[in-house]
Design an enzyme around this catalytic site. Structure first.
Site, PDB file in Angstrom:
ATOM      1  N   CYS A  92      23.399 -26.159   5.526  1.00 16.14           N
ATOM      2  CA  CYS A  92      23.430 -27.450   6.147  1.00 16.14           C
ATOM      3  C   CYS A  92      22.077 -27.997   5.871  1.00 16.14           C
ATOM      4  O   CYS A  92      21.191 -27.271   6.323  1.00 16.14           O
ATOM      5  CB  CYS A  92      23.679 -27.445   7.813  1.00 16.14           C
ATOM      6  SG  CYS A  92      23.157 -28.487   8.593  1.00 16.14           S
ATOM      7  N   CYS A 150      28.973 -29.452   8.089  1.00 16.70           N
ATOM      8  CA  CYS A 150      28.381 -28.421   8.994  1.00 16.70           C
ATOM      9  C   CYS A 150      29.336 -28.269  10.240  1.00 16.70           C
ATOM     10  O   CYS A 150      29.370 -29.138  10.838  1.00 16.70           O
ATOM     11  CB  CYS A 150      26.914 -28.933   9.356  1.00 16.70           C
ATOM     12  SG  CYS A 150      26.472 -27.560  10.533  1.00 16.70           S
ATOM     13  N   LYS A 192      24.828  16.109   2.550  1.00 20.25           N
ATOM     14  CA  LYS A 192      26.051  15.935   1.817  1.00 20.25           C
ATOM     15  C   LYS A 192      26.093  14.755   1.037  1.00 20.25           C
ATOM     16  O   LYS A 192      26.072  13.711   1.950  1.00 20.25           O
ATOM     17  CB  LYS A 192      27.322  16.007   2.697  1.00 20.25           C
ATOM     18  CG  LYS A 192      28.729  15.978   2.111  1.00 20.25           C
ATOM     19  CD  LYS A 192      29.546  16.245   3.162  1.00 20.25           C
ATOM     20  CE  LYS A 192      31.228  16.422   2.597  1.00 20.25           C
ATOM     21  NZ  LYS A 192      31.381  14.943   1.752  1.00 20.25           N
ATOM     22  N   ASP A 194      26.760  11.671  -1.107  1.00 23.06           N
ATOM     23  CA  ASP A 194      28.067  10.874  -1.322  1.00 23.06           C
ATOM     24  C   ASP A 194      27.975   9.894  -2.552  1.00 23.06           C
ATOM     25  O   ASP A 194      27.903   9.016  -2.873  1.00 23.06           O
ATOM     26  CB  ASP A 194      27.931   9.779  -0.163  1.00 23.06           C
ATOM     27  CG  ASP A 194      29.486   9.196  -0.072  1.00 23.06           C
ATOM     28  OD1 ASP A 194      30.308   9.813  -0.654  1.00 23.06           O
ATOM     29  OD2 ASP A 194      29.904   8.220   0.725  1.00 23.06           O
ATOM     30  N   TYR A 253      23.631  21.811  -6.916  1.00 25.38           N
ATOM     31  CA  TYR A 253      23.721  22.188  -5.626  1.00 25.38           C
ATOM     32  C   TYR A 253      24.746  23.529  -5.703  1.00 25.38           C
ATOM     33  O   TYR A 253      24.478  24.189  -4.365  1.00 25.38           O
ATOM     34  CB  TYR A 253      24.139  21.279  -4.396  1.00 25.38           C
ATOM     35  CG  TYR A 253      25.461  20.632  -4.535  1.00 25.38           C
ATOM     36  CD1 TYR A 253      26.561  21.417  -4.679  1.00 25.38           C
ATOM     37  CD2 TYR A 253      25.414  19.367  -4.758  1.00 25.38           C
ATOM     38  CE1 TYR A 253      27.803  20.608  -4.688  1.00 25.38           C
ATOM     39  CE2 TYR A 253      26.402  18.578  -5.017  1.00 25.38           C
ATOM     40  CZ  TYR A 253      27.644  19.233  -4.656  1.00 25.38           C
ATOM     41  OH  TYR A 253      28.867  18.554  -5.159  1.00 25.38           O
ATOM     42  N   GLU A 294      22.351  21.540   3.404  1.00 27.19           N
ATOM     43  CA  GLU A 294      21.967  20.528   2.416  1.00 27.19           C
ATOM     44  C   GLU A 294      22.510  19.352   2.780  1.00 27.19           C
ATOM     45  O   GLU A 294      23.817  18.991   3.591  1.00 27.19           O
ATOM     46  CB  GLU A 294      22.650  20.836   1.126  1.00 27.19           C
ATOM     47  CG  GLU A 294      22.248  22.434   0.740  1.00 27.19           C
ATOM     48  CD  GLU A 294      23.001  22.862  -0.509  1.00 27.19           C
ATOM     49  OE1 GLU A 294      23.766  22.073  -1.101  1.00 27.19           O
ATOM     50  OE2 GLU A 294      22.644  24.125  -0.979  1.00 27.19           O
ATOM     51  N   CYS A 312      26.589 -29.779  13.324  1.00 25.51           N
ATOM     52  CA  CYS A 312      26.449 -31.190  13.365  1.00 25.51           C
ATOM     53  C   CYS A 312      26.966 -32.229  12.659  1.00 25.51           C
ATOM     54  O   CYS A 312      26.732 -33.112  12.446  1.00 25.51           O
ATOM     55  CB  CYS A 312      24.853 -31.321  13.261  1.00 25.51           C
ATOM     56  SG  CYS A 312      24.392 -30.677  11.485  1.00 25.51           S
ATOM     57  N   CYS A 355      19.805 -30.025  13.501  1.00 29.46           N
ATOM     58  CA  CYS A 355      21.171 -29.059  13.568  1.00 29.46           C
ATOM     59  C   CYS A 355      20.976 -28.303  14.785  1.00 29.46           C
ATOM     60  O   CYS A 355      20.291 -27.350  14.753  1.00 29.46           O
ATOM     61  CB  CYS A 355      21.625 -28.560  12.329  1.00 29.46           C
ATOM     62  SG  CYS A 355      22.906 -27.445  12.376  1.00 29.46           S
ATOM     63  N   LYS A 384      29.962  16.420   8.931  1.00 32.11           N
ATOM     64  CA  LYS A 384      29.813  15.075   8.614  1.00 32.11           C
ATOM     65  C   LYS A 384      29.233  14.174   9.708  1.00 32.11           C
ATOM     66  O   LYS A 384      29.268  14.447  10.944  1.00 32.11           O
ATOM     67  CB  LYS A 384      31.352  14.373   8.360  1.00 32.11           C
ATOM     68  CG  LYS A 384      32.252  15.147   7.594  1.00 32.11           C
ATOM     69  CD  LYS A 384      32.375  14.129   6.367  1.00 32.11           C
ATOM     70  CE  LYS A 384      33.862  14.275   5.945  1.00 32.11           C
ATOM     71  NZ  LYS A 384      34.507  13.402   5.038  1.00 32.11           N
TER      72      LYS A 384
HETATM   73  S1  IVH Z   1      29.208  22.486  -1.930  1.00 32.55           S
HETATM   74  C1  IVH Z   1      32.358  25.227  -2.649  1.00 32.55           C
HETATM   75  N1  IVH Z   1      27.034  20.855  -1.488  1.00 32.55           N
HETATM   76  O1  IVH Z   1      31.188  17.195  -1.009  1.00 32.55           O
HETATM   77  C2  IVH Z   1      31.465  24.518  -2.217  1.00 32.55           C
HETATM   78  N2  IVH Z   1      29.067  19.767  -1.766  1.00 32.55           N
HETATM   79  O2  IVH Z   1      34.495  18.258  -0.071  1.00 32.55           O
HETATM   80  C3  IVH Z   1      31.472  23.083  -3.103  1.00 32.55           C
HETATM   81  N3  IVH Z   1      28.864  17.486  -1.747  1.00 32.55           N
HETATM   82  O3  IVH Z   1      33.427  16.801  -3.195  1.00 32.55           O
HETATM   83  C4  IVH Z   1      30.812  22.009  -2.487  1.00 32.55           C
HETATM   84  N4  IVH Z   1      26.989  17.452  -1.470  1.00 32.55           N
HETATM   85  O4  IVH Z   1      31.128  16.813  -4.058  1.00 32.55           O
HETATM   86  C5  IVH Z   1      28.408  20.954  -1.666  1.00 32.55           C
HETATM   87  N5  IVH Z   1      25.365  19.723  -1.243  1.00 32.55           N
HETATM   88  C6  IVH Z   1      26.445  19.688  -1.515  1.00 32.55           C
HETATM   89  C7  IVH Z   1      27.268  18.572  -1.454  1.00 32.55           C
HETATM   90  C8  IVH Z   1      28.792  18.651  -1.798  1.00 32.55           C
HETATM   91  C9  IVH Z   1      28.000  16.631  -1.514  1.00 32.55           C
HETATM   92  C10 IVH Z   1      30.403  17.021  -2.006  1.00 32.55           C
HETATM   93  C11 IVH Z   1      31.149  17.440  -2.922  1.00 32.55           C
HETATM   94  C12 IVH Z   1      32.590  17.624  -2.337  1.00 32.55           C
HETATM   95  C13 IVH Z   1      32.565  17.426  -1.065  1.00 32.55           C
HETATM   96  C14 IVH Z   1      33.062  18.320   0.007  1.00 32.55           C
END
Ligand code: IVH
Length: 678
Positions: A433, A417, A123, A125, A235, A121, A420, A439, A323
Site C-alpha cells: 500500500c 488496501c 539429533k 534432521d 555418528y 548427540e 485505507c 494509511c 525429541k
Molecule cells: S543413531 C542404531 N545418531 O535419527 C542407531 N541417529 O530414527 C541409529 N539421526 O533416521 C541412529 N542424528 O537418521 C543416530 N546423532 C544421531 C542422529 C541420528 C539424527 C537420525 C537418523 C535416524 C533417526 C532416528
C-alpha cells in the site's frame, strides 16, 4: 639401466601428484570438516589447478580417490538398489522426559544396576546415509531406504566436501572394511538461498531443509548435488573389520581421526540427569544453530553392552531419541485475511482452527505473500501444516492433500488496501500500500513496533489500545504517543484511572531510551535488534549515525550494501527527519554512549549465561553486558571469556570447566558490572 626420459617424467609427475593430493586432502579436511581453513582460497585453487593439469597430462595416473574426482560425473539413468552392510535401524523416541527416564531404568536393570555412561548427540534432521570404505577408499554411499536396502547415491555423495574419499590413517589405523552412518544436512543459509532462487525461477521451493537435502541427494545428475552444498556428520560405526571399538566415545574419536566431520556439540561420559539437561539446553538454543535438529540421541557408551542388549525389529535397545517439542502441526484454515504492516507490505494471514504447537496455541499463521499462496495453492477450508520456530511468527508450511475433497475458490490478493482503500502496487512477489503517510494500518504497525519489547518497550500499550487510539483520532503519528495523558486514555475500553496513570508513567519512563532501542524502534528497513545494537555501538550517537555515508554504514559488521542503501535512504527521508524531530519535541531523550566503540569497559569481552539468576532475568543481564560493550553468546566456545552460572547451571558449566574458562557466580558478575559502570 636408466629409465627413459618419459618414464622419468611419469615418476616425477606421480610423486608430485601424490604430494598435491595429500596437501589438498589436508586443506579439504581443515575447510569442510574442521571449519578452520589455514590457506587463502586462491592458494588452494592454485594447488588444485596444478593437480588438474597434471592429471590431464597423465590421465593414467587419475585414481577415484583423487580430490579432483569429487567433481560430478555423467547423469545416470536411474538409481540402483544396494543392500546395507548392517541393518539401518531407526530409534525408539519420545518427547516426554518420563519415557527417557524409563529407558535409563530399563538399561540399569539389564546391565549391572549402576548408572550407565551415555554419549548424547544432537539429533540431526537430515537424511541418513551409509558410507562404505574398503581399504580406506569410499566404495559406496546409500540412502536408508527400507533399512535393509537403500539407493546407491555414491556419485552424489562424493561431491560432499565433508565426506572423505580416502580415510586418513594417522591417528587410527585404516580398517580393511568400514561402514559408517551419518546424516546429510543442508545448512540453513544454503536452504534459504536455494529457496529464494527457486522462487525467482518460478519453481516450487522446498518445505524444509530436510526435504531440500533429500532432493539434492536423490538427483540423477550429481552436478546438481555438487551445487547444493551439503554437510555430512558421521555418528555411528555400523561395521568394522580389522579393528575393534569399545565405546561410542571412542568411535567418535576414531571417526574424527579418519577425517569425518563429527558434530561438535556431542557430550560424552554423562549420566541420565545431565543428558536430560543437555536436551533442555539444546532445545532452548536450537534456533541459534545453522542446521536443523529435532532432538537429542542418548546412546549407551559401552558398545559391547549395546551389542548384548540387541534390538527389537525396529530399534536398538541401547539408544533413545529424546525429541524436542514438535514445531509443526496440522490445522484447518478458517479464513484468509490480509494484513498491512508498518512498511505497507501486504501479508495474507491464515486464520486457523486453534492448534497446540509445542506448548503454544496457534490461531493465525503467515502465508507470506500472494505468490506463495498461489504456489502452494492454499485456499480457505484447506488442511495445512503449520510451523512455529523460535521467535519467528508461525507460518503455513504446506497444504495437506485431502483426496476427493471439494475445495473452495482460489485465493486472490486484494487490489486495494484493506485498511485505507488505496490502489495496491506490486513489487513482485510482494504487494504494497503506497499510502505511507495516512494509511491507518501502517501507522498502527509503526506504533506497535515503536513500543515493542526491543524498541521503547512501553508496557501496557497493547494492540487493542493502539487500535482504539487510532480510531478515536487521539494519535495521528508515532510521536503523538509521547504526549498522551491519563484523560486521553480514560475513555478507552479496558482503562480506569489507575491503569491510565500506569500507562502514562510507562510511556514517560520509556521516553528515556538507549540509542540501540531507539534505532530499532524507528523501524529502519532490514534493521533488527542485533543490527540496531551494532549501529549504536559503532556510531555512538544519533547525530554521528545520521551524518554517516552509505560506505560508512557498510563498515559496520553485518551490514552489506543492500541494507546500507536502504538504511541510508530511510534515515535521510523527510519523513524520518520530521518524525525524529517531533519525538524529541515531545520529550524523547536519547541515552547515547559518550564513549565510542573501543572505549567501553567490556569491549570485546564475551559472556555466556547458564542457569537462572536471582536478581534479574537473563535477557536483562545480557543487555547490561551489551550496554557496556560486551558480547553475549548462547554457547560456550574457546571465544568465551566468562561463563556466568546461576542456580541450576547446565552443561555449559561443564563445558566452561573443560575449556578452562572462568566461571563467575552471580555475585561476582554483579560486582564486575558495578566496577565497569563506576
Ligand atoms: S543413531 C542404531 N545418531 O535419527 C542407531 N541417529 O530414527 C541409529 N539421526 O533416521 C541412529 N542424528 O537418521 C543416530 N546423532 C544421531 C542422529 C541420528 C539424527 C537420525 C537418523 C535416524 C533417526 C532416528
Amino acid at each position: 639401466m636408466r629409465k627413459s626420459g618419459k618414464a622419468q617424467d611419469i615418476t616425477r609427475a606421480q610423486r608430485r601428484i601424490e604430494e598435491l593430493r595429500e596437501d589438498i586432502r589436508h586443506h579439504d579436511n581443515l575447510y569442510h570438516v574442521l571449519d578452520q581453513p589455514s590457506i587463502a582460497d586462491f592458494e588452494y585453487d592454485h594447488l588444485y589447478q596444478e593437480l588438474v593439469e597434471l592429471e590431464r597430462t597423465y590421465p593414467e595416473l587419475v585414481t577415484p580417490d583423487s580430490p579432483t574426482q569429487r567433481v560430478a560425473g555423467q547423469p545416470r539413468a536411474g538409481f540402483v538398489e544396494v543392500e546395507h552392510q548392517a541393518p539401518m535401524l531407526s530409534l525408539d523416541s519420545s518427547d516426554a522426559e518420563e519415557q527417557v527416564r524409563q529407558f535409563d531404568t530399563r538399561l540399569r536393570a539389564q546391565l549391572d544396576g549402576s548408572a550407565p555412561d551415555y554419549v548424547v548427540e544432537p539429533k540431526l534432521d537430515g537424511l541418513s546415509i551409509e558410507l562404505v570404505y574398503e581399504d580406506g577408499r569410499l566404495v559406496c554411499a546409500a540412502t536408508r531406504g527400507n533399512g535393509r536396502v537403500g539407493e546407491d547415491v555414491t556419485p552424489n555423495v562424493r561431491t560432499i566436501g565433508s565426506v572423505p574419499l580416502k580415510l586418513r590413517g594417522k591417528s587410527t589405523a585404516v580398517p580393511r572394511r568400514l561402514s559408517v552412518r551419518g546424516e546429510a544436512v543442508m545448512l540453513l543459509d544454503e536452504f534459504e538461498q536455494l529457496n529464494a532462487r527457486l522462487t525467482r525461477e518460478d519453481k516450487p521451493a522446498f518445505a524444509n531443509p530436510r526435504n531440500a537435502a533429500a532432493g539434492a541427494l536423490r538427483q540423477l545428475d550429481p552436478n546438481v548435488t555438487a551445487k547444493r552444498r551439503l554437510v555430512l556428520y558421521a555418528y555411528e560405526v555400523m561395521l568394522l573389520e580389522g579393528a575393534v571399538l569399545g565405546a561410542q566415545s571412542e568411535a567418535l574419536v576414531a571417526l574424527r581421526g579418519w577425517g569425518f566431520k563429527v558434530n561438535d556439540l556431542i557430550e560424552t561420559g554423562i549420566q541420565i540427569d545431565a543428558a536430560i539437561e543437555f536436551h533442555h539446553d539444546l532445545e532452548s538454543r536450537r534456533d541459534d544453530l545453522d542446521y536443523e535438529i529435532d532432538g537429542v540421541v542418548i546412546k549407551l557408551d559401552d558398545l559391547a553392552a549395546r551389542e548384548r542388549l540387541g534390538a527389537t525389529a525396529h530399534h536398538p535397545r541401547g539408544a533413545f531419541a529424546y525429541k524436542f517439542q514438535p514445531r509443526r502441526e496440522v490445522s484447518e484454515i478458517v479464513d484468509i485475511v490480509v494484513q498491512v504492516g508498518r512498511t505497507g507490505k501486504l501479508t495474507p494471514i491464515a486464520m486457523l482452527r486453534p492448534v497446540d504447537i509445542g506448548g503454544v496455541t496457534v490461531a493465525r499463521a503467515s502465508l507470506h505473500n500472494g505468490e506463495e499462496v498461489a504456489r502452494k495453492d492454499i485456499r480457505v477450508r484447506d488442511k495445512v501444516r503449520v510451523q512455529r520456530a523460535g521467535d519467528v511468527i508461525p507460518y503455513v508450511l504446506e497444504r495437506v492433500d485431502e483426496k476427493g475433497k471439494r475445495r473452495r475458490a482460489k485465493f486472490k490478493m486484494p487490489r486495494e488496501c484493506p485498511s485505507c482503500g488505496t490502489q495496491i502496487i506490486s513489487r513482485l512477489p510482494l504487494d504494497f500500500c503506497p499510502n505511507t503517510l495516512a494509511c491507518p494500518a501502517q501507522l498502527k504497525g509503526r506504533i506497535k513496533h515503536f513500543a515493542s519489547r526491543n524498541g521503547l518497550d512501553i508496557r501496557g500499550l497493547g494492540e487493542r489500545t493502539v487500535e482504539q487510539l487510532l480510531e478515536l483520532g487521539l494519535v495521528k503519528s508515532v510521536a503523538d504517543i509521547l504526549s498522551l495523558t491519563a484523560e486521553d486514555l480514560l475513555p478507552l475500553e479496558g482503562f480506569a484511572e489507575l491503569s491510565a496513570k500506569n500507562l502514562v508513567e510507562a510511556i514517560g519512563r520509556s521516553s528515556r531510551v538507549e540509542l540501540a532501542r531507539f534505532l530499532y524502534a524507528l523501524g529502519i528497513p532490514e534493521v533488527g535488534a542485533q543490527t540496531a545494537r551494532d549501529l549504536a555501538q559503532h556510531f555512538g550517537t544519533l547525530d554521528s549515525l545520521l551524518s554517516a555515508t552509505e560506505a560508512e554504514l557498510e563498515g559496520v559488521a553485518g551490514i552489506g550494501p543492500i541494507i546500507a542503501l536502504a538504511a541510508h535512504d530511510f534515515l535521510h527521508s523527510s519523513n524520518t527527519i520530521e518524525s525524529i524531530e517531533a519525538l524529541k519535541q515531545r520529550g524523547l531523550q536519547l541515552i547515547e554512549a559518550e564513549a565510542r566503540a573501543g572505549d567501553l569497559p567490556l569491549d570485546g569481552v564475551t559472556f555466556v549465561f547458564t542457569g537462572s539468576l536471582e536478581s534479574m532475568a537473563r535477557a536483562a543481564a545480557e543487555e547490561r553486558v551489551r550496554a557496556l560493550g560486551g558480547h553475549t553468546g548462547s554457547s560456550v566456545s574457546s571465544n568465551t571469556d566468562f561463563v556466568v552460572a546461576g542456580s541450576k547451571a547446565g552443561s555449559k558449566y561443564d563445558q566452561a570447566v573443560q575449556l578452562e574458562i572462568t566461571v563467575l557466580s552471580e555475585a561476582e558478575f554483579l560486582a564486575m558490572l558495578a566496577e565497569s559502570t563506576s
